[in-house]
Scaffold this motif. Structure first.
Motif, PDB file in Angstrom:
ATOM      1  N   TRP A   1      -5.529 -31.985 -37.890  1.00 41.77           N
ATOM      2  CA  TRP A   1      -7.449 -31.615 -38.434  1.00 41.77           C
ATOM      3  C   TRP A   1      -7.811 -32.257 -36.383  1.00 41.77           C
ATOM      4  CZ3 TRP A   1      -9.524 -27.845 -39.819  1.00 41.77           C
ATOM      5  CH2 TRP A   1      -8.964 -27.441 -40.996  1.00 41.77           C
ATOM      6  N   ARG A   2      -6.867 -33.679 -36.464  1.00 40.33           N
ATOM      7  CA  ARG A   2      -7.715 -34.412 -34.950  1.00 40.33           C
ATOM      8  C   ARG A   2      -7.078 -33.074 -33.825  1.00 40.33           C
ATOM      9  NH1 ARG A   2      -4.505 -36.650 -31.624  1.00 40.33           N
ATOM     10  NH2 ARG A   2      -2.897 -37.352 -33.181  1.00 40.33           N
ATOM     11  N   VAL A   3      -5.787 -32.883 -33.926  1.00 45.40           N
ATOM     12  CA  VAL A   3      -5.646 -32.244 -32.816  1.00 45.40           C
ATOM     13  C   VAL A   3      -6.330 -30.575 -32.559  1.00 45.40           C
ATOM     14  CG1 VAL A   3      -3.514 -33.154 -32.191  1.00 45.40           C
ATOM     15  CG2 VAL A   3      -3.848 -31.546 -33.410  1.00 45.40           C
ATOM     16  N   ALA A   4      -6.420 -30.543 -34.503  1.00 43.42           N
ATOM     17  CA  ALA A   4      -7.468 -29.014 -34.180  1.00 43.42           C
ATOM     18  C   ALA A   4      -9.067 -29.283 -33.699  1.00 43.42           C
ATOM     19  CB  ALA A   4      -7.702 -28.213 -36.009  1.00 43.42           C
ATOM     20  N   ALA A   5      -9.183 -30.054 -33.866  1.00 45.13           N
ATOM     21  CA  ALA A   5     -10.665 -31.129 -33.057  1.00 45.13           C
ATOM     22  C   ALA A   5     -11.072 -31.005 -31.808  1.00 45.13           C
ATOM     23  CB  ALA A   5     -11.682 -32.160 -34.076  1.00 45.13           C
ATOM     24  N   ALA A   6     -10.201 -31.941 -31.273  1.00 43.09           N
ATOM     25  CA  ALA A   6      -9.535 -31.837 -30.087  1.00 43.09           C
ATOM     26  C   ALA A   6      -8.995 -30.509 -29.155  1.00 43.09           C
ATOM     27  CB  ALA A   6      -8.429 -32.325 -29.575  1.00 43.09           C
ATOM     28  N   SER A   7      -8.672 -29.406 -29.676  1.00 48.63           N
ATOM     29  CA  SER A   7      -8.345 -28.320 -28.639  1.00 48.63           C
ATOM     30  C   SER A   7      -9.729 -27.013 -29.826  1.00 48.63           C
ATOM     31  CB  SER A   7      -7.005 -27.397 -29.547  1.00 48.63           C
ATOM     32  OG  SER A   7      -7.271 -27.345 -30.953  1.00 48.63           O
ATOM     33  N   HIS A   8     -10.157 -27.219 -30.520  1.00 51.90           N
ATOM     34  CA  HIS A   8     -11.391 -26.723 -30.201  1.00 51.90           C
ATOM     35  C   HIS A   8     -11.407 -25.323 -31.415  1.00 51.90           C
ATOM     36  CE1 HIS A   8     -14.126 -28.571 -28.225  1.00 51.90           C
ATOM     37  NE2 HIS A   8     -13.688 -29.234 -26.675  1.00 51.90           N
ATOM     38  N   CYS A   9      -9.560 -25.481 -32.054  1.00 50.36           N
ATOM     39  CA  CYS A   9      -9.684 -24.283 -33.115  1.00 50.36           C
ATOM     40  C   CYS A   9     -10.431 -25.071 -34.754  1.00 50.36           C
ATOM     41  CB  CYS A   9      -7.984 -23.544 -33.126  1.00 50.36           C
ATOM     42  SG  CYS A   9      -7.193 -25.326 -32.815  1.00 50.36           S
ATOM     43  N   ASP A  10     -10.835 -26.123 -35.153  1.00 51.96           N
ATOM     44  CA  ASP A  10     -11.347 -26.303 -36.135  1.00 51.96           C
ATOM     45  C   ASP A  10     -12.468 -25.461 -36.895  1.00 51.96           C
ATOM     46  OD1 ASP A  10     -12.488 -27.749 -34.368  1.00 51.96           O
ATOM     47  OD2 ASP A  10     -12.800 -28.945 -35.211  1.00 51.96           O
ATOM     48  N   THR A  11     -13.002 -25.350 -36.076  1.00 52.79           N
ATOM     49  CA  THR A  11     -14.203 -24.243 -37.003  1.00 52.79           C
ATOM     50  C   THR A  11     -13.516 -23.290 -37.641  1.00 52.79           C
ATOM     51  OG1 THR A  11     -15.979 -24.972 -35.058  1.00 52.79           O
ATOM     52  CG2 THR A  11     -16.325 -23.143 -36.109  1.00 52.79           C
ATOM     53  N   PHE A  12     -12.452 -22.719 -36.533  1.00 49.28           N
ATOM     54  CA  PHE A  12     -12.370 -21.205 -36.712  1.00 49.28           C
ATOM     55  C   PHE A  12     -10.873 -21.553 -38.396  1.00 49.28           C
ATOM     56  CE2 PHE A  12      -9.343 -21.005 -33.590  1.00 49.28           C
ATOM     57  CZ  PHE A  12      -8.038 -20.667 -34.274  1.00 49.28           C
ATOM     58  N   ILE A  13     -10.357 -22.559 -37.991  1.00 54.28           N
ATOM     59  CA  ILE A  13      -9.819 -23.314 -38.883  1.00 54.28           C
ATOM     60  C   ILE A  13     -10.409 -23.069 -40.650  1.00 54.28           C
ATOM     61  CG2 ILE A  13      -7.955 -24.869 -40.258  1.00 54.28           C
ATOM     62  CD1 ILE A  13      -6.558 -24.650 -37.335  1.00 54.28           C
ATOM     63  N   HIS A  14     -11.461 -23.998 -40.488  1.00 54.28           N
ATOM     64  CA  HIS A  14     -12.205 -23.799 -41.785  1.00 54.28           C
ATOM     65  C   HIS A  14     -12.816 -22.388 -42.390  1.00 54.28           C
ATOM     66  CE1 HIS A  14     -12.061 -28.743 -41.819  1.00 54.28           C
ATOM     67  NE2 HIS A  14     -12.576 -28.867 -40.474  1.00 54.28           N
ATOM     68  N   GLN A  15     -12.991 -21.540 -40.993  1.00 52.90           N
ATOM     69  CA  GLN A  15     -13.521 -20.815 -41.786  1.00 52.90           C
ATOM     70  C   GLN A  15     -12.136 -19.358 -43.052  1.00 52.90           C
ATOM     71  OE1 GLN A  15     -15.438 -18.714 -38.270  1.00 52.90           O
ATOM     72  NE2 GLN A  15     -17.385 -20.331 -38.379  1.00 52.90           N
ATOM     73  N   MET A  16     -11.262 -20.207 -42.712  1.00 51.16           N
ATOM     74  CA  MET A  16      -9.842 -19.337 -42.866  1.00 51.16           C
ATOM     75  C   MET A  16      -9.962 -19.629 -44.218  1.00 51.16           C
ATOM     76  SD  MET A  16      -6.764 -19.687 -40.493  1.00 51.16           S
ATOM     77  CE  MET A  16      -7.220 -18.717 -39.128  1.00 51.16           C
ATOM     78  N   PRO A  17      -9.029 -18.153 -45.764  1.00 48.58           N
ATOM     79  CA  PRO A  17      -9.775 -18.572 -46.770  1.00 48.58           C
ATOM     80  C   PRO A  17      -8.851 -20.050 -47.503  1.00 48.58           C
ATOM     81  CG  PRO A  17      -8.439 -16.628 -46.504  1.00 48.58           C
ATOM     82  CD  PRO A  17      -8.887 -17.549 -44.548  1.00 48.58           C
ATOM     83  N   LYS A  18      -7.541 -20.272 -47.302  1.00 48.89           N
ATOM     84  CA  LYS A  18      -7.134 -21.755 -47.477  1.00 48.89           C
ATOM     85  C   LYS A  18      -6.714 -22.791 -46.111  1.00 48.89           C
ATOM     86  CE  LYS A  18      -4.826 -19.087 -50.597  1.00 48.89           C
ATOM     87  NZ  LYS A  18      -2.847 -18.860 -51.468  1.00 48.89           N
ATOM     88  N   GLY A  19      -7.306 -22.494 -45.014  1.00 47.11           N
ATOM     89  CA  GLY A  19      -7.835 -23.603 -44.208  1.00 47.11           C
ATOM     90  C   GLY A  19      -6.028 -23.523 -43.219  1.00 47.11           C
ATOM     91  N   LEU A  20      -5.482 -25.092 -43.400  1.00 46.42           N
ATOM     92  CA  LEU A  20      -4.693 -24.767 -43.057  1.00 46.42           C
ATOM     93  C   LEU A  20      -3.204 -24.146 -43.328  1.00 46.42           C
ATOM     94  CD1 LEU A  20      -4.626 -28.816 -42.112  1.00 46.42           C
ATOM     95  CD2 LEU A  20      -4.628 -26.828 -40.029  1.00 46.42           C
ATOM     96  N   ASP A  21      -3.974 -24.112 -45.223  1.00 49.06           N
ATOM     97  CA  ASP A  21      -3.149 -23.345 -45.859  1.00 49.06           C
ATOM     98  C   ASP A  21      -2.522 -21.471 -45.742  1.00 49.06           C
ATOM     99  OD1 ASP A  21      -1.775 -25.671 -46.784  1.00 49.06           O
ATOM    100  OD2 ASP A  21      -2.802 -25.415 -47.945  1.00 49.06           O
ATOM    101  N   THR A  22      -3.876 -21.145 -44.885  1.00 48.64           N
ATOM    102  CA  THR A  22      -3.502 -19.850 -44.462  1.00 48.64           C
ATOM    103  C   THR A  22      -2.704 -18.953 -43.763  1.00 48.64           C
ATOM    104  OG1 THR A  22      -5.795 -20.011 -44.891  1.00 48.64           O
ATOM    105  CG2 THR A  22      -5.145 -17.651 -43.979  1.00 48.64           C
ATOM    106  N   VAL A  23      -1.995 -17.842 -44.209  1.00 53.37           N
ATOM    107  CA  VAL A  23      -0.473 -17.397 -44.035  1.00 53.37           C
ATOM    108  C   VAL A  23      -0.937 -17.023 -43.204  1.00 53.37           C
ATOM    109  CG1 VAL A  23       1.286 -15.927 -43.956  1.00 53.37           C
ATOM    110  CG2 VAL A  23       0.434 -17.857 -46.002  1.00 53.37           C
ATOM    111  N   ILE A  24      -0.758 -16.282 -41.533  1.00 51.32           N
ATOM    112  CA  ILE A  24      -1.562 -16.035 -40.452  1.00 51.32           C
ATOM    113  C   ILE A  24       0.186 -14.885 -39.843  1.00 51.32           C
ATOM    114  CG2 ILE A  24      -2.938 -17.014 -40.023  1.00 51.32           C
ATOM    115  CD1 ILE A  24      -1.643 -18.399 -37.831  1.00 51.32           C
ATOM    116  N   ASP A  25      -0.274 -13.814 -39.596  1.00 50.35           N
ATOM    117  CA  ASP A  25       0.739 -12.990 -38.232  1.00 50.35           C
ATOM    118  C   ASP A  25       0.152 -13.008 -37.034  1.00 50.35           C
ATOM    119  OD1 ASP A  25       2.893 -11.608 -40.842  1.00 50.35           O
ATOM    120  OD2 ASP A  25       1.892 -10.984 -41.150  1.00 50.35           O
ATOM    121  N   ASP A  26       1.248 -12.772 -36.490  1.00 50.66           N
ATOM    122  CA  ASP A  26       0.493 -12.250 -34.499  1.00 50.66           C
ATOM    123  C   ASP A  26      -0.384 -11.782 -34.524  1.00 50.66           C
ATOM    124  OD1 ASP A  26       1.440 -13.514 -32.348  1.00 50.66           O
ATOM    125  OD2 ASP A  26       2.031 -11.957 -31.291  1.00 50.66           O
ATOM    126  N   GLY A  27      -1.064 -11.062 -35.407  1.00 52.43           N
ATOM    127  CA  GLY A  27      -1.940  -9.958 -34.944  1.00 52.43           C
ATOM    128  C   GLY A  27      -3.332 -10.770 -35.884  1.00 52.43           C
TER     129      GLY A  27
END
Length: 581
Positions: free
Chosen positions: A450-476
């Motif tokens: 979460w620290r590096v996610a905040a530093a890289s400004h990707c924490d906002t859209f991660i929080h908006q994902m259904p399961k946060g860090l546990d959200t399964v993603i594909d390249d697309g």
């Protein structure tokens, strides 16, 4: 033709070397095949005796027939059980060999130099590892199942036939080479045809991957019809090669059946003239005819196996050709410890193509913590220099030293652990957000992530994902900008002593880029950093700006000193603002 036969034999020898790892299963397969065949061939003798037990009207030996019937039943049950076990063993053996070959192939991908992977379409490599190995599996399974049984059946049948009538048996054996010659003549010519099919299938897979991967570009430029025409052309080749291979190889079975039918007819004719002399009974003739048919049947089956096996060998040749490709130079055992970041490049030469010079006599000395920007026109060697630093490619001559350690004297993994790299082309694996950020540090805690996610400004859209860090993603699943932010977080988590940023913010909006640049400034503090950028406004604060042209450094200095020179850098820099005037 001679070269083709040698290639076929070489491929077969390599496949058998994989089979040899399972000698126990191989022996068990042969034993069960022998048991099954012997009992199946013993049954005609029993039936012959039953026929001879029928002497005439009112003189049938029922007790003998009943006794023999029981023996037939037992033989059928045992033969069936042996066949079932043989099939299980052959499946286990075949799929174990295929598993080993695929495992070796995936290890080979890790060991091959990038020059090989860059020069071969990824679709063709995938086709070799998936489709060609599947074809090999089918041919190997068929070969193990029918070839062993067929060979055992031929040997045992000859033994039983000799026990009944030697002259007729010798006649059948003498005619055997005719079937072999016919089968060999056709099979020897089908290997090349099946190899053409495999090669074309690889090109077809590569083209499909190319069209699907570039679907947006295809549609944007109206390439659909031309793309379909290219595919139709390759597909037509595939059809032609497949038809030729299947047609030619399909001649094997009917040709050998024709020869074997003639042999069977002669056995019946000779036997019919032998019975009246008393040297052969009616039951013996019936058994002999059955054995003659059984003896010739394996040749028909083997001819079918040979057809499939030629296809399997052609596919195996492509897979083994990939596995046998020269790997990258072996890694030294010496480990490069965590570096301070001092870099010395001395008289470096490198070309992708020996006929096209690229980097020539390149030298650079950088102290630890130096921020180095690399600029220049497209094709001048900026990314190539990065490839040489990371040892994705090895230089033709010259040295690269980190903390006075020659990079060619230390292992690649230890070298690359000292670098963090963010490229313009992002890559994410199928998995959770956590797994993608922690790719280089799997044991990282959630607080670190979460620290590096905040530093890289990707924490906002991660929080908006259904399961946060546990959200399964594909390249697309994410935008290019979101993917690049995750890649930046991934490097920040590892916190290496040296950084490579190759157009690292190219897909990020201007407002976020300013925030990311601030995060990069913190990340690069005290670290040796290489920054490749086309937007020269992003590298004004670099300690050293290397201006490259045609693989050489034509200018070197900081932003102000290079502008004051009014040379090539000044032209590049000012060109960015000409369109706004």
């Amino acid at each position: 033709m001679k070269k083709m036969n040698m290639n076929s034999k070489k491929t077969l020898k390599e496949v058998l070397s994989y089979v040899a790892h399972y000698k126990g299963l191989l022996v068990l397969s042969l034993v069960t095949a022998a048991v099954s065949v012997v009992l199946q061939l013993y049954i005609p003798i029993l039936f012959g005796r039953m026929i001879d037990g029928i002497i005439g009207k009112g003189h049938v030996k029922f007790a003998l027939i009943a006794h023999i019937g029981v023996r037939v039943g037992i033989a059928v049950i045992i033969a069936g059980a042996a066949t079932w076990i043989m099939n299980l063993v052959n499946n286990k053996l075949s799929y174990s060999v295929v598993r080993d070959i695929r495992s070796q192939a995936i290890r080979q991908i890790q060991d091959l130099p990038l020059s090989y992977l860059d020069s071969h379409p990824s679709g063709d490599i995938v086709s070799r590892m998936i489709t060609d190995v599947d074809q090999l599996s089918d041919g190997l399974l068929l070969g193990l199942t029918q070839l062993f049984s067929g060979l055992v059946m031929i040997a045992v049948t000859i033994g039983f036939m000799l026990s009944i009538n030697m002259p007729i048996t010798l006649f059948v054996v003498a005619m055997t080479p005719v079937s072999f010659l016919v089968a060999r003549f056709i099979a020897s010519r089908s290997f090349t045809m099946f190899r053409n099919v495999s090669d074309t299938r690889g090109r077809q897979t590569a083209l499909i991957e190319e069209l699907i991967g570039g679907e947006k570009v295809v549609k944007a430029f109206g390439y659909e019809k031309r793309g379909s025409a290219r595919f139709a052309e390759v597909n037509q080749e595939m059809q032609q090669y497949s038809q030729q291979a299947v047609f030619y190889s399909s001649l094997t079975n009917p040709s050998t059946r024709f020869v074997n039918g003639i042999i069977y007819a002669f056995v019946a004719l000779i036997g019919a003239f032998t019975v009246p002399s008393g040297s052969l009974t009616v039951g013996g003739l019936a058994a002999l005819l059955t054995y003659a048919n059984q003896y010739m049947k394996p040749f028909n089956d083997i001819s079918s196996v040979v057809t499939e096996f030629q296809n399997a060998l052609a596919c195996a040749a492509r897979v083994l050709e990939f596995i046998d490709a020269p790997p990258q130079t072996p890694d030294p055992e010496k480990i490069l410890p965590k570096a301070s970041g001092k870099i010395d490049i001395d008289h470096l030469y490198f070309s992708y193509d020996p006929n096209k010079k690229l980097i020539q006599d390149f030298s650079l000395q950088a102290k630890a913590g130096t921020r180095i920007a690399i600029v220049g026109p497209t094709g001048c060697g900026k990314t190539t220099l990065i490839n040489l630093l990371m040892r994705f490619y090895d230089a033709d001559s010259g040295t690269i030293a980190i903390d006075d350690q020659n990079v060619y004297a230390v292992s690649r993994p230890s070298l690359r652990q000292n670098f963090g790299m963010v490229l313009q082309d992002t890559w994410l694996k199928h998995g959770t957000v956590r797994e993608n950020i922690a790719f280089g540090k799997p044991d990282a805690s959630d607080d670190e992530i979460w620290r590096v996610a905040a530093a890289s400004h990707c924490d906002t859209f991660i929080h908006q994902m259904p399961k946060g860090l546990d959200t399964v993603i594909d390249d697309g699943d994410l935008s290019q900008g979101q993917k690049q932010l995750l890649c930046i977080a991934r490097v920040m988590l590892v916190d290496p002593p040296m950084l490579i940023l190759d157009e690292a913010t190219s897909n990020i909006d201007t407002r976020t880029e300013l925030k990311i640049q601030a995060a990069f400034d913190k990340l690069m503090a005290g670290k040796t950093s290489f920054i490749v950028a086309h937007r020269l406004s992003t590298i004004r604060d670099a300690d050293i700006i290397l201006v490259m042209r045609d693989g050489q450094i034509v200018e070197q200095g900081n932003h102000r000193s290079l502008l004051a020179k009014n040379g090539f850098y000044a032209k590049l820099y000012n060109a960015q603002f000409e369109l706004t005037k």
